[in-house]
Design a protein around this motif. Structure first.
Motif, PDB file in Angstrom:
ATOM      1  N   SER A   1      -2.759 -11.028  -9.856  1.00 16.21           N
ATOM      2  CA  SER A   1      -3.344 -10.163 -10.888  1.00 16.21           C
ATOM      3  C   SER A   1      -4.962  -9.950 -10.711  1.00 16.21           C
ATOM      4  O   SER A   1      -5.613 -11.016 -10.072  1.00 16.21           O
ATOM      5  N   PHE A   2      -5.646  -9.194 -11.302  1.00 13.29           N
ATOM      6  CA  PHE A   2      -6.862  -8.760 -10.804  1.00 13.29           C
ATOM      7  C   PHE A   2      -7.767  -8.624 -11.895  1.00 13.29           C
ATOM      8  O   PHE A   2      -7.323  -7.986 -12.991  1.00 13.29           O
ATOM      9  N   ASP A   3      -9.133  -8.464 -11.845  1.00 12.52           N
ATOM     10  CA  ASP A   3     -10.073  -8.000 -13.135  1.00 12.52           C
ATOM     11  C   ASP A   3     -10.010  -6.391 -12.868  1.00 12.52           C
ATOM     12  O   ASP A   3     -10.422  -5.733 -14.021  1.00 12.52           O
ATOM     13  N   ILE A   4      -9.341  -5.682 -12.210  1.00 17.97           N
ATOM     14  CA  ILE A   4      -9.560  -4.294 -11.670  1.00 17.97           C
ATOM     15  C   ILE A   4      -8.236  -3.977 -11.208  1.00 17.97           C
ATOM     16  O   ILE A   4      -7.458  -4.696 -10.310  1.00 17.97           O
ATOM     17  N   ASP A   5      -8.015  -2.658 -11.231  1.00 15.59           N
ATOM     18  CA  ASP A   5      -6.784  -2.334 -10.339  1.00 15.59           C
ATOM     19  C   ASP A   5      -7.226  -2.017  -8.866  1.00 15.59           C
ATOM     20  O   ASP A   5      -8.397  -1.598  -8.742  1.00 15.59           O
ATOM     21  N   LEU A   6      -6.196  -2.031  -8.013  1.00 12.70           N
ATOM     22  CA  LEU A   6      -6.498  -1.638  -6.527  1.00 12.70           C
ATOM     23  C   LEU A   6      -5.397  -0.964  -6.063  1.00 12.70           C
ATOM     24  O   LEU A   6      -4.338  -1.184  -6.361  1.00 12.70           O
ATOM     25  N   ALA A   7      -5.895  -0.179  -5.040  1.00  9.63           N
ATOM     26  CA  ALA A   7      -4.828   0.714  -4.340  1.00  9.63           C
ATOM     27  C   ALA A   7      -5.047   0.396  -2.681  1.00  9.63           C
ATOM     28  O   ALA A   7      -6.409   0.161  -2.417  1.00  9.63           O
ATOM     29  N   ALA A   8      -4.187   0.358  -2.085  1.00 14.35           N
ATOM     30  CA  ALA A   8      -4.108   0.168  -0.478  1.00 14.35           C
ATOM     31  C   ALA A   8      -3.979   1.461   0.603  1.00 14.35           C
ATOM     32  O   ALA A   8      -2.978   2.005  -0.073  1.00 14.35           O
ATOM     33  N   GLN A   9      -4.550   1.306   1.388  1.00 13.67           N
ATOM     34  CA  GLN A   9      -4.208   2.458   2.532  1.00 13.67           C
ATOM     35  C   GLN A   9      -3.725   1.807   3.818  1.00 13.67           C
ATOM     36  O   GLN A   9      -4.155   0.374   4.260  1.00 13.67           O
TER      37      GLN A   9
ATOM     38  N   ASN B   1       1.285 -13.887   4.000  1.00 10.76           N
ATOM     39  CA  ASN B   1       2.551 -14.169   3.413  1.00 10.76           C
ATOM     40  C   ASN B   1       3.264 -12.498   3.666  1.00 10.76           C
ATOM     41  O   ASN B   1       3.872 -12.223   2.938  1.00 10.76           O
ATOM     42  N   TRP B   2       2.957 -12.163   4.872  1.00  8.08           N
ATOM     43  CA  TRP B   2       3.662 -10.728   5.002  1.00  8.08           C
ATOM     44  C   TRP B   2       3.582 -10.354   6.655  1.00  8.08           C
ATOM     45  O   TRP B   2       2.644 -11.203   7.276  1.00  8.08           O
ATOM     46  N   GLU B   3       4.211  -9.435   7.055  1.00  5.37           N
ATOM     47  CA  GLU B   3       4.263  -8.797   8.314  1.00  5.37           C
ATOM     48  C   GLU B   3       4.189  -7.308   8.050  1.00  5.37           C
ATOM     49  O   GLU B   3       3.026  -6.613   8.728  1.00  5.37           O
ATOM     50  N   SER B   4       5.055  -6.839   7.598  1.00  6.05           N
ATOM     51  CA  SER B   4       4.946  -5.387   7.542  1.00  6.05           C
ATOM     52  C   SER B   4       4.235  -4.913   6.450  1.00  6.05           C
ATOM     53  O   SER B   4       3.769  -5.635   5.498  1.00  6.05           O
ATOM     54  N   PHE B   5       3.705  -3.582   6.405  1.00  8.05           N
ATOM     55  CA  PHE B   5       2.926  -3.109   5.290  1.00  8.05           C
ATOM     56  C   PHE B   5       3.534  -3.259   4.094  1.00  8.05           C
ATOM     57  O   PHE B   5       2.807  -3.731   2.985  1.00  8.05           O
ATOM     58  N   PRO B   6       4.891  -2.740   3.631  1.00  4.87           N
ATOM     59  CA  PRO B   6       5.564  -3.185   2.297  1.00  4.87           C
ATOM     60  C   PRO B   6       5.397  -4.380   2.064  1.00  4.87           C
ATOM     61  O   PRO B   6       5.235  -4.785   0.975  1.00  4.87           O
TER      62      PRO B   6
ATOM     63  N   LEU C   1      -1.899  -4.043  -8.622  1.00  6.38           N
ATOM     64  CA  LEU C   1      -1.793  -3.198  -7.324  1.00  6.38           C
ATOM     65  C   LEU C   1      -1.283  -1.881  -7.987  1.00  6.38           C
ATOM     66  O   LEU C   1      -0.246  -1.760  -8.738  1.00  6.38           O
ATOM     67  N   VAL C   2      -1.944  -0.637  -7.420  1.00  5.77           N
ATOM     68  CA  VAL C   2      -1.404   0.765  -8.002  1.00  5.77           C
ATOM     69  C   VAL C   2      -0.655   1.136  -6.707  1.00  5.77           C
ATOM     70  O   VAL C   2      -1.352   1.296  -5.631  1.00  5.77           O
ATOM     71  N   ARG C   3       0.553   1.360  -6.723  1.00  5.33           N
ATOM     72  CA  ARG C   3       1.279   1.944  -5.612  1.00  5.33           C
ATOM     73  C   ARG C   3       1.627   3.464  -5.512  1.00  5.33           C
ATOM     74  O   ARG C   3       1.968   4.169  -6.308  1.00  5.33           O
ATOM     75  N   GLY C   4       0.630   3.793  -4.625  1.00  2.33           N
ATOM     76  CA  GLY C   4       0.638   5.401  -4.480  1.00  2.33           C
ATOM     77  C   GLY C   4      -0.098   6.135  -5.541  1.00  2.33           C
ATOM     78  O   GLY C   4      -0.703   5.756  -6.505  1.00  2.33           O
ATOM     79  N   ALA C   5      -0.075   7.426  -5.495  1.00  3.33           N
ATOM     80  CA  ALA C   5      -0.648   8.501  -6.223  1.00  3.33           C
ATOM     81  C   ALA C   5       0.094   8.534  -7.645  1.00  3.33           C
ATOM     82  O   ALA C   5       1.321   7.823  -7.695  1.00  3.33           O
ATOM     83  N   GLN C   6      -0.729   8.726  -8.546  1.00  3.77           N
ATOM     84  CA  GLN C   6      -0.053   8.576  -9.993  1.00  3.77           C
ATOM     85  C   GLN C   6      -0.168   9.667 -10.530  1.00  3.77           C
ATOM     86  O   GLN C   6      -1.297  10.623 -11.005  1.00  3.77           O
TER      87      GLN C   6
ATOM     88  N   GLY D   1       4.242   2.539  -1.276  1.00 12.04           N
ATOM     89  CA  GLY D   1       3.199   2.662  -2.179  1.00 12.04           C
ATOM     90  C   GLY D   1       1.657   2.708  -1.746  1.00 12.04           C
ATOM     91  O   GLY D   1       0.820   2.406  -2.376  1.00 12.04           O
ATOM     92  N   ALA D   2       1.706   2.902  -0.314  1.00  9.75           N
ATOM     93  CA  ALA D   2       0.324   2.932   0.104  1.00  9.75           C
ATOM     94  C   ALA D   2      -0.111   4.226  -0.464  1.00  9.75           C
ATOM     95  O   ALA D   2       0.456   5.305  -0.511  1.00  9.75           O
ATOM     96  N   LEU D   3      -1.599   4.402  -0.475  1.00  4.68           N
ATOM     97  CA  LEU D   3      -2.195   5.403  -1.109  1.00  4.68           C
ATOM     98  C   LEU D   3      -2.577   6.533  -0.247  1.00  4.68           C
ATOM     99  O   LEU D   3      -2.683   7.672  -0.321  1.00  4.68           O
ATOM    100  N   GLY D   4      -2.719   5.870   1.286  1.00  5.05           N
ATOM    101  CA  GLY D   4      -2.851   6.810   2.410  1.00  5.05           C
ATOM    102  C   GLY D   4      -3.230   6.107   3.754  1.00  5.05           C
ATOM    103  O   GLY D   4      -2.573   4.815   3.730  1.00  5.05           O
ATOM    104  N   PHE D   5      -3.758   6.705   4.614  1.00  6.51           N
ATOM    105  CA  PHE D   5      -3.765   6.297   5.856  1.00  6.51           C
ATOM    106  C   PHE D   5      -5.250   6.384   6.246  1.00  6.51           C
ATOM    107  O   PHE D   5      -5.713   7.422   5.961  1.00  6.51           O
ATOM    108  N   SER D   6      -5.814   5.520   7.059  1.00  6.60           N
ATOM    109  CA  SER D   6      -7.254   5.531   7.348  1.00  6.60           C
ATOM    110  C   SER D   6      -7.435   5.136   8.783  1.00  6.60           C
ATOM    111  O   SER D   6      -6.683   4.408   9.400  1.00  6.60           O
ATOM    112  N   THR D   7      -8.584   5.800   9.423  1.00 11.59           N
ATOM    113  CA  THR D   7      -8.744   5.718  10.942  1.00 11.59           C
ATOM    114  C   THR D   7     -10.440   5.619  11.048  1.00 11.59           C
ATOM    115  O   THR D   7     -10.984   6.210  10.329  1.00 11.59           O
TER     116      THR D   7
END
Length: 579
Positions: free
Chosen positions: A143-151, A128-133, A565-570, A191-197
């Motif tokens: 909702s989750f049992d812990i927080d999560l952030a995405a790259q 249910n998405w196409e772009s990263f946003p 979801l954690v959006r970006g650095a806090q 709100g991406a936390l970063g980029f990975s490769t």
């Protein structure tokens, strides 16, 4: 009326700063730590923490819950090991951005790189998405049992912009790079936390093709990093073979970090092919940091190892034509066949002597393979390998391997460490963990569901390195807690958590330190399409608290799902930042 929502009463506080433990109450109000000290006022809920450790929740910055987070609310195994925040989207793999026609392409990449079966992802991913946003918005509804952030994952980004050219690893044009940079900038703003490769040949699609990002040029990586710089946000995460020139590879990483001004980390482990290389690479990081460049190495506190067993993706006889005759049977039927002397004799006639085609391969490297028992030992000596134990008993190692796999109803597992154990010792890990420019990483929670189960790293870090190690020096409890709370949180810019300090998020653990115990991995069939995955439980976590809400008691979920979801650095709370 109670002054606080929750009070952890009378525990031994290990606050995440590295300071010596002290006895105190910890009070929580409105999801944040309200006070730390003796004899605090009453809480609406209280937990007796006397005789227990009270630590910040662990922050795991290297996981792969990108798919699981779209269908599951419990991000285990991580959430069962005191982890309260995870960072996913590592190693350049993930599912956004993605055009509909590329769904299967990204699934095959994740299947190959992270060993998550195609049917599991096909049935589980809602797309249910196409772009990263869009992807972040989809996660934000859950909702989750812990927080999560995405790259932002490089492979998905490259295929989205370049299509077939990107998948085939063709060089990016200036226009391609400009588009990737613009998408990276928008992802960071969203709100991406970063980029990975990824730049390793170990990462391939399920069809055997190298990852699309394998040989991406420095101009491409720098352009993406500059897109992040335009947003003023985001960290960079890389994994590499450091080939053909390790010094030049890490020098390129430094140049990218210097030009973009964005913090960068890469995976560092001891390879048996070059057992001393990690020292040179870490020295390069140290020199960069001394010159003001924000670089770190992500290291891990135990070997990275493959698990073999009859219920898993591989076992030592998977390549045997004789074994293939029974590979389609149920676990019980395969176990019965291997217990049959006639079948076993036929199997071992194919693989059990020096002429066997698989002897010496990874599958049957008996002198590099250990038995994994109910209380797993990840630092066993050479005298405990399958080869050594078999020789001591006067039997073939193949027979010993089969006998062990037949234990526990055919669920016995063998362990082959392929990183961080070149010398049959974790002394290199000890040195890497203690370096000022490293942070723990590489647990891969949510990935390698049929071969590797390292999401339990946080528990083994605490038990092995502070209490149980017998083959070398150990660390103090406060050092290991600091490494996987404040240090990991700060490395990715999550300054609102990681220590037990008034004003920070109330992410906490109450731990029975003496009773803390890691169990052997097991197999569950709870993924979409009935998919199989390795899980690993621990006992000794009396309570885990996320945003002030108790999510686990004595290892069992309470049903509460305060994680988001954690959006970006806090940033740190304003009051703290001003101090």
């Amino acid at each position: 009326m109670a002054d606080y929502d929750l009070v952890l009463r009378g525990g031994t506080v290990v606050d995440g700063t590295g300071a010596a433990p002290f006895t105190a109450d910890v009070a929580v109000k409105d999801g944040r730590i309200a006070a730390v000290g003796p004899n605090l006022a009453a809480g609406a809920e209280e937990i007796d923490a006397s005789g227990r450790l009270v630590t910040p929740g662990f922050v795991d910055i290297h996981t792969h819950y990108d798919g699981q987070a779209t269908w599951d609310t419990r991000l285990n195994p991580s959430s069962g090991h005191g982890v309260t925040t995870v960072v996913m989207g590592n190693c350049g793999v993930g599912f956004a951005p993605c055009r509909p026609e590329d769904h299967d392409r990204l699934i095959k990449l994740m299947e190959g790189v992270e060993d998550i079966p195609f049917p599991v992802l096909t049935e589980g991913l809602p797309w249910n998405w196409e772009s990263f946003p869009d992807y972040l918005d989809a996660l934000d509804q859950r909702s989750f049992d812990i927080d999560l952030a995405a790259q932002l994952p490089h492979a998905a980004l490259r295929v989205y912009v370049m299509g077939e050219r990107g998948a085939n690893r063709e060089p990016a044009t200036e226009e391609d790079i400009a588009q990737m940079a613009a998408i990276a900038e928008k992802a960071m703003q969203a709100g991406a936390l970063g980029f990975s490769t990824s730049r390793t040949l170990n990462h391939r699609t399920s069809d055997g093709e190298p990852t699309p990002t394998l040989n991406a040029g420095e101009d491409e990586l720098t352009g993406i990093a500059l897109g992040m710089a335009a947003a003023g946000k985001g960290v960079l995460q890389l994994v590499s073979d450091f080939a053909p020139d390790p010094a030049e590879e890490v020098a390129m990483f430094r140049r990218i970090a210097e030009k973009s001004g964005r913090p960068l980390s890469f995976t560092l482990a001891q390879s048996p092919k070059a057992p001393e290389l990690w020292k040179m690479l870490l020295g390069k990081v140290e020199a960069a940091v001394d010159d003001g460049v924000a670089m770190k190495a992500q290291v891990c506190g135990r070997p990275v190892g493959v698990l073999f067993g009859l219920e898993l993706t591989l076992n030592p006889f998977s390549g045997s034509e004789t074994y293939k005759e029974i590979a389609h049977l149920s676990l019980a039927e395969r176990a019965a066949a291997l217990a049959d002397p006639a079948f076993r004799a036929r199997l071992l006639s194919e693989t059990g002597d020096a002429k066997g085609p698989f002897r010496g391969s990874m599958l049957q490297a008996w002198d590099r393979m250990w038995l994994l028992d109910e209380v797993p030992d990840y630092e066993q000596p050479a005298s405990r390998t399958v080869a050594a134990l078999a020789a001591g008993r006067g039997i073939w190692p193949e027979d010993l391997a089969i006998d062990h796999m037949l234990t526990n109803g055919g669920r016995g597992m063998l362990y082959h460490p392929f990183l961080n154990y070149a010398d049959n010792s974790l002394d290199p890990s000890y040195a890497m963990l203690g370096h000022r420019d490293t942070v723990p990483g590489l647990s891969d929670g949510g990935a390698h569901v049929g071969m590797i189960c390292d999401g339990s790293f946080p528990t083994s870090m605490l038990t092995h390195w502070t209490r149980d190690r017998t083959r070398g020096p150990k660390y103090r409890v406060e050092e290991i807690v600091r490494m996987q709370t404040r240090d990991t949180a700060a490395a990715v810019g999550l300054l609102d958590r990681g220590t037990i300090t008034p004003g920070l998020r109330a992410d906490l653990n109450v731990i029975d330190y003496e009773g803390l115990k890691l169990h052997a991995p097991g197999v569950s069939y709870d993924l979409p399409a009935g998919g199989r995955r390795l899980t690993q439980k621990a006992e000794g976590y009396v309570a885990t608290v996320v945003a002030g809400v108790v999510t686990y008691r004595d290892g069992e979920p309470t049903g509460a799902l305060p994680g988001r979801l954690v959006r970006g650095a806090q940033p740190a709370p304003v009051a703290m930042a001003a101090e």
